[in-house]
Structures are given as C-alpha cells and as structure tokens.
Write a protein that holds these residues in place. Structure first.
Motif, PDB file in Angstrom:
ATOM      1  N   LEU A 135       0.835  -1.191   0.000  1.00  0.00           N
ATOM      2  CA  LEU A 135       0.000   0.000   0.000  1.00  0.00           C
ATOM      3  C   LEU A 135       0.878   1.252   0.000  1.00  0.00           C
ATOM      4  O   LEU A 135       0.620   2.213  -0.730  1.00  0.00           O
ATOM      5  CB  LEU A 135      -0.891  -0.043   1.247  1.00  0.00           C
ATOM      6  CG  LEU A 135      -2.124   0.837   1.255  1.00  0.00           C
ATOM      7  CD1 LEU A 135      -2.998   0.575   0.047  1.00  0.00           C
ATOM      8  CD2 LEU A 135      -2.924   0.590   2.534  1.00  0.00           C
ATOM      9  N   ARG A 136       1.927   1.216   0.812  1.00  0.00           N
ATOM     10  CA  ARG A 136       2.832   2.377   0.876  1.00  0.00           C
ATOM     11  C   ARG A 136       3.526   2.612  -0.454  1.00  0.00           C
ATOM     12  O   ARG A 136       3.670   3.741  -0.915  1.00  0.00           O
ATOM     13  CB  ARG A 136       3.879   2.174   1.975  1.00  0.00           C
ATOM     14  CG  ARG A 136       3.426   2.634   3.332  1.00  0.00           C
ATOM     15  CD  ARG A 136       4.550   3.306   4.111  1.00  0.00           C
ATOM     16  NE  ARG A 136       5.740   2.483   4.199  1.00  0.00           N
ATOM     17  CZ  ARG A 136       5.885   1.467   5.033  1.00  0.00           C
ATOM     18  NH1 ARG A 136       4.897   1.162   5.866  1.00  0.00           N
ATOM     19  NH2 ARG A 136       6.990   0.752   5.051  1.00  0.00           N
TER      20      ARG A 136
ATOM     21  N   GLN B  66       0.943   4.097  -2.806  1.00  0.00           N
ATOM     22  CA  GLN B  66       0.642   5.483  -2.449  1.00  0.00           C
ATOM     23  C   GLN B  66       1.772   6.394  -2.889  1.00  0.00           C
ATOM     24  O   GLN B  66       1.547   7.465  -3.438  1.00  0.00           O
ATOM     25  CB  GLN B  66       0.518   5.598  -0.932  1.00  0.00           C
ATOM     26  CG  GLN B  66      -0.912   5.645  -0.443  1.00  0.00           C
ATOM     27  CD  GLN B  66      -0.930   5.579   1.073  1.00  0.00           C
ATOM     28  OE1 GLN B  66      -1.044   4.501   1.632  1.00  0.00           O
ATOM     29  NE2 GLN B  66      -0.779   6.725   1.710  1.00  0.00           N
ATOM     30  N   ASP B  67       2.979   5.936  -2.608  1.00  0.00           N
ATOM     31  CA  ASP B  67       4.161   6.705  -2.958  1.00  0.00           C
ATOM     32  C   ASP B  67       4.205   6.938  -4.469  1.00  0.00           C
ATOM     33  O   ASP B  67       4.466   8.046  -4.936  1.00  0.00           O
ATOM     34  CB  ASP B  67       5.391   5.916  -2.487  1.00  0.00           C
ATOM     35  CG  ASP B  67       6.666   6.690  -2.711  1.00  0.00           C
ATOM     36  OD1 ASP B  67       6.746   7.823  -2.184  1.00  0.00           O
ATOM     37  OD2 ASP B  67       7.574   6.182  -3.401  1.00  0.00           O
TER      38      ASP B  67
ATOM     39  N   ALA C 170       1.422   9.330  -5.581  1.00  0.00           N
ATOM     40  CA  ALA C 170       1.686  10.706  -5.154  1.00  0.00           C
ATOM     41  C   ALA C 170       2.730  11.366  -6.046  1.00  0.00           C
ATOM     42  O   ALA C 170       2.683  12.568  -6.282  1.00  0.00           O
ATOM     43  CB  ALA C 170       2.144  10.717  -3.696  1.00  0.00           C
TER      44      ALA C 170
ATOM     45  N   ARG D 151       0.130   7.986 -14.053  1.00  0.00           N
ATOM     46  CA  ARG D 151      -0.398   7.245 -12.899  1.00  0.00           C
ATOM     47  C   ARG D 151      -1.806   6.721 -13.162  1.00  0.00           C
ATOM     48  O   ARG D 151      -2.211   5.690 -12.657  1.00  0.00           O
ATOM     49  CB  ARG D 151      -0.380   8.109 -11.646  1.00  0.00           C
ATOM     50  CG  ARG D 151      -1.209   9.393 -11.774  1.00  0.00           C
ATOM     51  CD  ARG D 151      -1.149  10.192 -10.502  1.00  0.00           C
ATOM     52  NE  ARG D 151      -1.844  11.480 -10.627  1.00  0.00           N
ATOM     53  CZ  ARG D 151      -1.988  12.330  -9.629  1.00  0.00           C
ATOM     54  NH1 ARG D 151      -1.509  12.050  -8.438  1.00  0.00           N
ATOM     55  NH2 ARG D 151      -2.626  13.470  -9.821  1.00  0.00           N
TER      56      ARG D 151
ATOM     57  N   THR E 181      -7.634   1.552  -2.779  1.00  0.00           N
ATOM     58  CA  THR E 181      -7.367   1.981  -1.408  1.00  0.00           C
ATOM     59  C   THR E 181      -6.229   2.996  -1.398  1.00  0.00           C
ATOM     60  O   THR E 181      -6.295   4.014  -0.701  1.00  0.00           O
ATOM     61  CB  THR E 181      -6.977   0.766  -0.537  1.00  0.00           C
ATOM     62  OG1 THR E 181      -7.979  -0.239  -0.690  1.00  0.00           O
ATOM     63  CG2 THR E 181      -6.870   1.148   0.923  1.00  0.00           C
ATOM     64  N   ALA E 182      -5.193   2.693  -2.197  1.00  0.00           N
ATOM     65  CA  ALA E 182      -4.036   3.590  -2.238  1.00  0.00           C
ATOM     66  C   ALA E 182      -4.415   4.941  -2.833  1.00  0.00           C
ATOM     67  O   ALA E 182      -3.981   5.987  -2.348  1.00  0.00           O
ATOM     68  CB  ALA E 182      -2.911   2.948  -3.045  1.00  0.00           C
ATOM     69  N   VAL E 183      -5.247   4.917  -3.870  1.00  0.00           N
ATOM     70  CA  VAL E 183      -5.676   6.183  -4.477  1.00  0.00           C
ATOM     71  C   VAL E 183      -6.500   6.982  -3.472  1.00  0.00           C
ATOM     72  O   VAL E 183      -6.274   8.176  -3.264  1.00  0.00           O
ATOM     73  CB  VAL E 183      -6.502   5.924  -5.757  1.00  0.00           C
ATOM     74  CG1 VAL E 183      -7.121   7.207  -6.264  1.00  0.00           C
ATOM     75  CG2 VAL E 183      -5.624   5.295  -6.829  1.00  0.00           C
TER      76      VAL E 183
ATOM     77  N   ALA F  81      -6.392   6.897  -0.325  1.00  0.00           N
ATOM     78  CA  ALA F  81      -5.561   7.365   0.782  1.00  0.00           C
ATOM     79  C   ALA F  81      -4.825   8.661   0.448  1.00  0.00           C
ATOM     80  O   ALA F  81      -4.414   9.391   1.348  1.00  0.00           O
ATOM     81  CB  ALA F  81      -4.556   6.280   1.170  1.00  0.00           C
ATOM     82  N   LEU F  82      -4.672   8.954  -0.835  1.00  0.00           N
ATOM     83  CA  LEU F  82      -4.027  10.220  -1.204  1.00  0.00           C
ATOM     84  C   LEU F  82      -4.775  11.398  -0.594  1.00  0.00           C
ATOM     85  O   LEU F  82      -4.177  12.423  -0.284  1.00  0.00           O
ATOM     86  CB  LEU F  82      -3.994  10.394  -2.730  1.00  0.00           C
ATOM     87  CG  LEU F  82      -3.086   9.492  -3.552  1.00  0.00           C
ATOM     88  CD1 LEU F  82      -3.170   9.887  -5.024  1.00  0.00           C
ATOM     89  CD2 LEU F  82      -1.647   9.599  -3.079  1.00  0.00           C
TER      90      LEU F  82
ATOM     91  N   GLU G 272      -7.129  14.510  -4.455  1.00  0.00           N
ATOM     92  CA  GLU G 272      -6.102  15.465  -4.039  1.00  0.00           C
ATOM     93  C   GLU G 272      -6.690  16.826  -3.687  1.00  0.00           C
ATOM     94  O   GLU G 272      -5.947  17.788  -3.449  1.00  0.00           O
ATOM     95  CB  GLU G 272      -5.047  15.614  -5.149  1.00  0.00           C
ATOM     96  CG  GLU G 272      -4.177  14.374  -5.278  1.00  0.00           C
ATOM     97  CD  GLU G 272      -3.166  14.437  -6.412  1.00  0.00           C
ATOM     98  OE1 GLU G 272      -2.181  13.672  -6.358  1.00  0.00           O
ATOM     99  OE2 GLU G 272      -3.368  15.235  -7.359  1.00  0.00           O
TER     100      GLU G 272
END
Lengths: 623, 346
Positions: free
Chosen positions: A21-22, A25-26, A29, A36, A217-219, A221-222, A249
C-alpha cells in the motif's frame, strides 16, 4: 514506463499488504498524470487496447534466439513475459560488451571468434536485426555491464524509452501489422525490468499481487478517502482518471457519474474448523443454507438518467460478465442488487458443475449454447433494493426482504436458495452428509456443503472472520500411485510439483497395470514439495521435456492419497475416468504401490454421480 | 581400437572414475582414492582413503569435516604435472571459490578437463579461471539457460547499500552460502567502500577466518551475539540461506530478507526463497560464459555433469561440438545449494 516497471518489481517481492500500500501510495503521489492514471487502469484491469498475443511475442523472440533454447528457457522460467525479458538480446552495435551479448543465435553468424586466443576471448554477441551482416570483428574485452557507446558511423541512436502513456496510447490506435515492430523497438529500449513489465502489460497478464481493491485503497488514501468511497464513484470513470485524482487530491469536485447498476464488493466466508469452532458457536445464532457448487455472481440493476433499465452481471471479483450471460441480464428487470449462485438448470433440476463448466468455457455465446445450458441464479442475499442500501441490516432482516423481493420478481431464472433448518450442530452435520434427505431432492448432486450465516450480521465486504462459515462435504479419497511429474509454474517453476497418478486395473491377461486418472498439484506443504521434488529426481526413469516418468509398478512407486470432489467420464485419460479437483491429501511414503486402489473404486462413484440429464435429451418425459 | 576419452574416464555409481589412474573425481560416496575440485559439500565429501586437492581445498575440508576427513592427503600445486599410474593430472584455477580447481587428466595423447564448478566473472576472493585446451571438456550447467545473464556484481551490491541507506533502522539479512558466496559478498562490500562491521551467523565464522588466514582481506566480521540481535539497526548480517526462514532471523529489527544467488535472476525462484531484496550474484558461469568457455577450450566434445544440461547440449550441437549429459546424481541438484545441515555444521 520505468517508474511503473520499478513499482511492479518492488510489489512483486513485497509480501506485506501495508508495505504494498505504501509503495502504491508513494507511486500515485509522485507519478504525473496521465502516467499514474494508466498505471491505475492497468492494475484494476481497465485498460483496453489491442493485446499482443503470446504467439506474436514468441515470434519476435524466435527471430532473435534459437527456438529450442527459448523453449527450454520458457519451460524453466515458467512465464513467457519473464523469459522474453531475460533472454531478449541487447541491441548491441557489434561490440561484445561482456554480458551484453550472448551466444544465442542459431546457425549463421557463428564463424571465427578467435577461439584460440585463450582466456580473454569474447564470443560474437547475439546479433540482432540488421547488424547481423555488418558485424565482422570478434568482441573485445570490456568491463562487464558497461554498454558500449554507439560506435561511429553506426546508424543506431539510443532508442527512446517509452512512457506508460506512450505504450497505452500507441496500442489503442496502432494497426495490427505495425504492432510487432513497435513492441520490438520498446523491448530494445527497455532494461530487463522494463521489458518484463511491458510484456506483462501488453499481453494482458499483469498480475503482481495487487488487487483492484488495494490500488483503489491507495488512491483513496491520497486524500484520506476510504476505498469504498472510491468504489462508489468508480464505475463509469475512464482512464487515465484525471478527475478522480483531482478529487482525491482536493483539486476538483467529487466525480458525479452515477452508475445505476454498480458492483458491491461481496461478503466471503471462512472454512469452519470442525474440531475447534463448533464448540464456541451457538447454533441458534446461525441460519443454514446449501453451499451450491456453482459460480458466485452479483446481479445489479437500475435505471439511468434517461430512464433506461441497466442490467449487469458481475463476477465475485467485480468483473462485468454481462456479455456472457444475456439470458440472465434479461431477468434483471429490477432496481437492486442480488447476491447468489450461478447454476445451470435443466427441467428445474440443478446440473452438476461439469455441465456449468461447459457453458463457462465457451467464447461465443450462441443461441444453441443458451438453449442447452440455461443460466439460473439461486439468490441468497439482497444488498440494495429500490435505491435503499440494505447491507447494514442483520442477515435475518435481509433474508425476509430477499424472500419478498424474489417472490415479487417472479422470474423463472431467479429463485431463492432455501434455508436449511437445524437445531443442533448434529442436525446440520446430517443435512451436510445427505442433502437429499433434508429437502434438496435431486439437486443434492450440485451441493458441496452447507453455509452458516450469523443471523445478526450485516453484509460486510471482504472476508470478515466470524459471521459467515462454509462447511464443505467430505471429499472422496483414493490411494493412487505417482506415474509422471511435471515442473510447476510461477512460484513453483523448476520444482516437480504436478503429479499424474494412476490406479490399478486388470489387463486382458489378468495382470495388473496402472492407468492414469488425474493430476494433482496442490495439497502439500513447501517442505513436502521439496521432498516430492527430490523423490521425482531420484526415481526418474524417462524424460519428456518438462515431464519425467518415475518408477512405478507392483514393487516400486510412491502412493499418494488423493482427495477429490467427484468423478467424470474422460476421453483424455486411458482409464476413461477423471477426478474433479484432485489434490494430494497425504503422501503415503509407507504404503507399497501394490496396495493402492483399483479403478473399481472410482467407477462406483461415477455411477452414483451420473444422473444428470444430458443435453438434447427429451426433458420431462416420463421415463 | 583407439584410446578415447571414454576409456580415460568412466561413470560409476560414485561418479567419474579414471581406471588407468585408479581414482575418482569428486565422488559422491567414499572411495579409496579421490581427486577433489573444490570444497563445496556436494563435491568434497568426508571418508575417502586418499585425497588429492589444492592446499586451500584440503584446508577447507579439514575445517568442515575435521582433520581426520580422510586417511591420507596430498597437496596439488596449481600447474604442476602429477603422475598417477598411467595418467598425468594437472590442477588449474577454476575461479569458483577459494582453492577451486579444474583437473586436467591426460594419457596416451588424450586430455580431458574436469572443470568442477567454475566462473569467469571477477572474484576478489579466488584466483581467476584459466583456460586449459583439451579434447573433452567436462562442464557443469547450473545456469545453463540463456535466461541466465548475470549482471555486474558491483551494481548488485550497490542495491544492498542503497537499501541500507533507505532503511537505516532495519537490519539487512543476506542469505549467502557459507563457503565462497559469503566471503565474496564481504569482499564486494569492502570494495564498494563499506567499512562498518559485517555481522556473521555462527555457521560462517570458521570458513571466513580461513579465508582471512589465506590472505583474503575481509575487514571486521564479528559473530552475531544472539542477545544483541535486536540492537543491530541498519546492520548487514550474513547467514546461510536456510537461516533466513529461521526464528533466528526474526529477532533482528524489522529484518529485510535478502539473498545473494544466481537464482535471483528468475523471479519465481527469488519468490520461492521469500526474497525481498534479491541480489543476483553467482559463483557459477552464466550462459554466455559457459558457451564462451566451451569454445575457448577448443574441445571437440563436451560432457555435462549437472544443472540445466539440455540447453547446453543443444547449443553444442549447433556449434558442431559433440555433447552429452552425464546425469550425475548428487551434485547440487538445485545448483548452488549446499545442504543446509552441512552449513550449520561448518
């Protein structure tokens, strides 16, 4: 493409969900639009372009590499994209460049290479493409891994490294005839990781241990959104999802596209542990149902802004499979979401999974197919109805709404999965052992166990532990003898992990012989796999490419206790029968091969299960 | 009948045998007289009568099995002709691990080279491979498929150093074979300028000390003290590959599981091992070097001992070189792997 390839590479080795996930996310971002967005589309299976066929990729490699060596490599690596990525010859300019070149070519180009000059001789590298004719000199000693600079006068500028957007946008518009040339150019430009990611992507086999759910989930979490919030706006959006990223965002409005027939992530169950779980559970807190041996589907319907009815059939993973089931789509005349099991019904009787599979495996959905394999949904949950979200309600309340809903619908293709009443766990055990005796009647053959659902549980997406349990019926067991072993794929490539096994039968002269009845490739631990692999290597009698024949006979051989779900007729097996879902239950290192089971054990089970109605037979005739 | 290589070397249950000299090469069972190419456990076993090997290999065997690993021993000097019965043997460096040698066996004008395991890539911990022209070249094929093209070892070690810089709080546990690979990784780290202590699992200590005694500088290499494991933030720790899956490695701070092996070239293999940071560092020849070496020797015939023999035999065929697989059992079926038990004992 490189950042994306790097991400996929990292993900491929990262076992931890949170770390994945990290990484995601990284990436989201840092990567720019539309890069992306295409990456998100790739990971959620939402890219549509002209896919490269594996045969075409193979053709590209075989034009550059000896096909025999390629086949052996592919067999070993177990993955076409990775094999190609690793074996693809570097587009050198004729300098050997140490590791860059490899002696791969077939036939020509293998002339003098100064074999006499001792330990410092480099071979002519794998010559590719037009350079083949222009190279005359043998290689020179150079530090490994350093690409030689483009040599003077050579018409070969460093290739442009494509972005993911370049790839996706090119593939969307390219003419079929131009595809191979483009792909070869990209492969030349990319490094091993880049080639691997590109090939995975363009052959439509991008599986890197990231679910669509995790990517969403990762999107989310941004911008501090939950995955479900992303899911709600998801259907109806298109790559590269600029609006979605702008919203999470905080740079844009929430996308308003309303999908009238969305997919809702399903609730899944855990297998019950007979030894430990029942003691802790109160039978009165649970409702029982049959576990149908079909395919889990979701039927979703609603009206769009123009008032037109929209009908969708989704697989358990959210894949839209409406096109394959027009007969079911017709039945979605409602506004709501049903959860149920896809089955084939003939003459009001549920057919075995064998029959369902015959429909699933077809590419073209013809009128004949629809007629011979009529699809049906046996509903067991209602998630939404008339715009109301019912998922927060307890199971009992949803069940009541479901019964009313299906009753009012009154459609021949959709019915209710009946409740299996029970008071004690023993009652349920009896029902599981003999469904026909407790109301399942002739459908009993299509039942693979029972489901337990907590009466007070809401419908929770995912696989929460506790509210839903599955209790599958006992598998059949047979003691068989290992006859052949084949190397596995993916995680088990290079291990002999797929075993063909046989049972005893009498020859015409009365002597015993082993005949293959199936193949099993799971059911053992990694440690057991290592032992089995070693056994195969040490007992090999013949080799056929990736397959080895092992020693077997009345006096030698390894007995495998095989668990399986059923027996079907097979024209592929010499024995005439094949097992369904066979897996290794136990390895009988102790048991002599002569004491393995005979074919009669399987024929008995076959005779029991062969009561399904064959297609084309006159249905309903008193016989 | 003319005298041929198959008269010079035959296959027995124990492995390759030279009837004229009455000795085996790298036998997998105890024999009266053994010539040993190198100290890895699948080639060098205890319990032979007389052993002829390089001094370094003999000392490695003594460290692994104890001084009484055979009844009598003889040191082979590299390059020197040794007469055994009717044959002459000569040891030449193989570039595989410390002390590793190829063995050239010659009689009646026929020369066979048993190369053992070998590599051509540079290795600061042992002498480089030397080409010995011969009639029959006996080669391994651990990485005998064209997908095995090994990257530069400097880049691989840099991956490890980058990860240490990125996660200074996590211990980096590198699985590496106790003989050869471990010391090569240490030497590569030193070459890349890493001057902090490199921590060792107990199974690596004795062999690493031997390397140092043999003149290979490896810097400070303390043994991991079990009670201190939790304090090794940002440390590089070397251990046998099997120890990574052990409880042993879990006591380190948020460990990163790394492996240094040629197998890391193939994703599926790396994942099978549970590698999170695969380092593609091989002590065997990769495909281009296998092919190069076969041609360099000028051999008209190639015998392949173990590994991925099919592809190499096929390739020889395309080059007009006669080749056959020997299907020798007992040599690291899965290549670089030494039995874990051996490592623990070492």
């Amino acid at each position: 493409m490189n950042d994306f390839a790097h991400l996929l590479d990292r993900l491929a080795y990262e076992p931890r969900r949170n770390a994945k996930l990290r990484l995601l996310q990284d990436y989201f971002a840092k990567a720019p639009d539309p890069e992306r967005g295409y990456a998100l589309a790739a990971m959620t299976g939402n890219l549509t372009f002209r896919e490269a066929k594996p045969a075409m990729i193979r053709g590209l490699v075989e034009a550059r590499v000896d096909p025999v060596l390629f086949a052996l490599s592919h067999n070993y690596v177990g993955d076409l994209a990775e094999t190609t990525a690793l074996i693809w010859p570097a587009p050198t300019n004729g300098d050997a460049g140490g590791q860059g070149g490899s002696p791969l070519l077939k036939g020509e180009g293998q002339g003098e290479v100064g074999a006499a000059s001792g330990g410092v001789t480099h071979l002519t590298p794998a010559l590719s493409f037009q350079e083949r004719e222009t190279v005359a000199s043998p290689g020179t000693e150079e530090p490994a891994s350093k690409r030689p600079p483009p040599s003077l006068g050579h018409n070969n500028p460093p290739p442009h490294i494509p972005t993911l957007a370049d790839v996706v946008e090119t593939l969307a518009t390219i003419r079929k005839a131009d595809l191979p040339g483009h792909i070869a150019g990209w492969l030349d430009a990319l490094d091993e990781t880049g080639r691997w990611a590109l090939l995975k992507l363009i052959t439509g086999s991008l599986r890197v241990g990231v679910s669509a759910r995790l990517a969403k989930t990762a999107v989310g979490a941004l911008g501090g959104h939950e995955a479900d919030a992303v899911e709600e706006v998801w259907h109806g959006m298109v790559p590269p999802y600029r609006d979605l990223f702008a919203w999470v965002e905080g740079r844009g409005e929430r996308p308003t596209t309303r999908n009238p027939a969305p997919f809702r992530p399903p609730m899944l169950s855990h297998p019950i542990d007979e030894a430990g779980d029942f003691d802790k559970l109160d039978p009165a807190a649970f409702s029982g149902e049959w576990k149908w041996d079909g395919i889990r589907v979701q039927l979703s319907g609603g009206r769009d802004e123009a008032g037109t009815q929209v009908a969708r059939v989704y697989s358990r993973t959210g894949e839209d499979i409406t096109h394959a089931f027009p007969d079911l789509a017709e039945a979605i005349t409602f506004d709501g979401t049903l959860d149920g099991e896809l089955l084939i019904l003939r003459d009001a009787r549920v057919q075995s999974f064998n029959v369902l599979q015959q429909r699933l495996n077809r590419k073209a959905v013809t009128g004949k197919l629809l007629e011979e394999f009529p699809a049906h949904v046996r509903a067991y949950d209602l998630l939404t109805a008339e715009g109301e979200d019912l998922r927060a309600l307890p199971f009992d309340a949803r069940r009541a709404r479901l019964e009313t809903f299906v009753g009012a619908l009154d459609h021949a293709r959709i019915d209710l999965s009946p409740v299996v009443p029970f008071t004690t766990w023993d009652d349920l055990a009896e029902a599981r052992a003999d469904p026909a005796a407790v109301g399942a009647g002739e459908d009993a053959d299509a039942i693979e166990g029972v489901m337990l659902k907590r009466r007070d549980s809401p419908y929770l997406p995912g696989r929460p532990k506790g509210p839903w349990w599955k209790w599958k019926r006992e598998p059949h067991l047979v003691d068989a003898v290992m006859m052949y072993a084949q190397r596995g794929h993916g995680k088990r490539s290079s291990f002999y992990s797929d075993y063909t096994f046989g049972v005893w039968r009498e020859r015409e002269d009365g002597s015993p012989e082993l005949v293959p009845v199936g193949k099993a490739y799971h059911g053992f631990t990694d440690a057991e796999l290592q032992k089995l692999d070693r056994y195969v290597r040490n007992h090999t009698t013949k080799r056929f490419g990736p397959v080895r024949e092992v020693a077997y006979g009345p006096d030698e051989g390894l007995v495998l206790e095989i668990a399986f779900e059923g027996v079907q007729r097979s024209t592929r097996h010499k024995s005439g029968v094949a097992l369904r879902f066979p897996r290794v239950h136990r390895i009988r290192w102790d048991k002599p091969a002569a004491e393995a089971d005979g074919i009669a054990a399987l024929e008995t089970i076959l005779a029991r299960g062969e009561r399904e109605i064959a297609p084309g037979a006159t249905l309903g005739d008193p016989a | 009948m003319t005298f041929s290589a198959s008269d010079l070397l035959t296959l027995t249950r124990e492995g390759l045998y030279c009837p004229l000299g009455g000795f085996h090469v790298d036998p997998t069972w105890p024999v009266p007289r053994a010539l040993i190419t190198h100290g890895h456990a699948d080639h060098a076993r205890a319990g032979h009568g007389h052993v002829l090997a390089t001094g370094q290999t003999l000392r490695i065997m003594a460290v692994r099995y104890g001084e009484d690993f055979c009844r009598s021993r003889q040191e082979a000097t590299l390059g020197e002709a040794i007469r055994i019965g009717d044959v002459t043997v000569r040891f030449a460096p193989a570039g595989h691990v410390l002390g590793s040698a190829q063995i050239a066996i010659e009689a009646r004008g026929v020369r066979v080279v048993v190369s053992g395991d070998y590599k051509r890539a540079p290795d600061p911990t042992c002498l480089p491979f030397e080409v010995v022209p011969c009639d029959v070249f006996i080669t391994e094929a651990t990485f005998g498929l064209p997908v095995f093209r090994m990257p530069d070892t400097g880049d691989e070690v840099q991956k490890l150093l980058d990860s240490v810089a990125l996660f200074p709080e996590r211990a980096h546990i590198v699985g590496a074979y106790a003989l050869g690979k471990a010391q090569r990784v240490m030497a590569l780290l030193r070459k890349a300028g890493y001057d902090r202590p490199i921590y060792l699992h107990g199974a690596m200590e004795k062999l690493t000390e031997l390397y140092k005694r043999e003149g290979v500088p490896l810097g400070e290499t303390p043994k991991v003290i079990p009670t201190e494991r939790a304090k090794l933030h940002g440390a590089i720790v070397l251990c046998p590959p099997s120890a990574i899956q052990d409880v042993w490695s879990r006591k380190f701070p948020d460990p990163v599981a790394s492996f240094a092996s040629g197998w890391m070239r193939v994703r599926a293999r790396a994942r099978q091992k549970g590698a999170e940071l695969p380092l593609c560092i091989s002590d065997h020849s990769d495909w281009p070097d296998l092919c190069r070496t076969i041609r360099d020797t000028g051999a008209g015939e190639v015998w392949v001992t173990h590994g991925q023999e099919d592809a190499l035999v096929h390739w020889c065929g395309t080059q007009g070189i006669k080749a056959k697989p020997l299907h020798l059992l007992g040599y690291g079926d899965d290549g670089e792997a030494e039995p874990a038990a051996e490592e623990a004992a070492a």
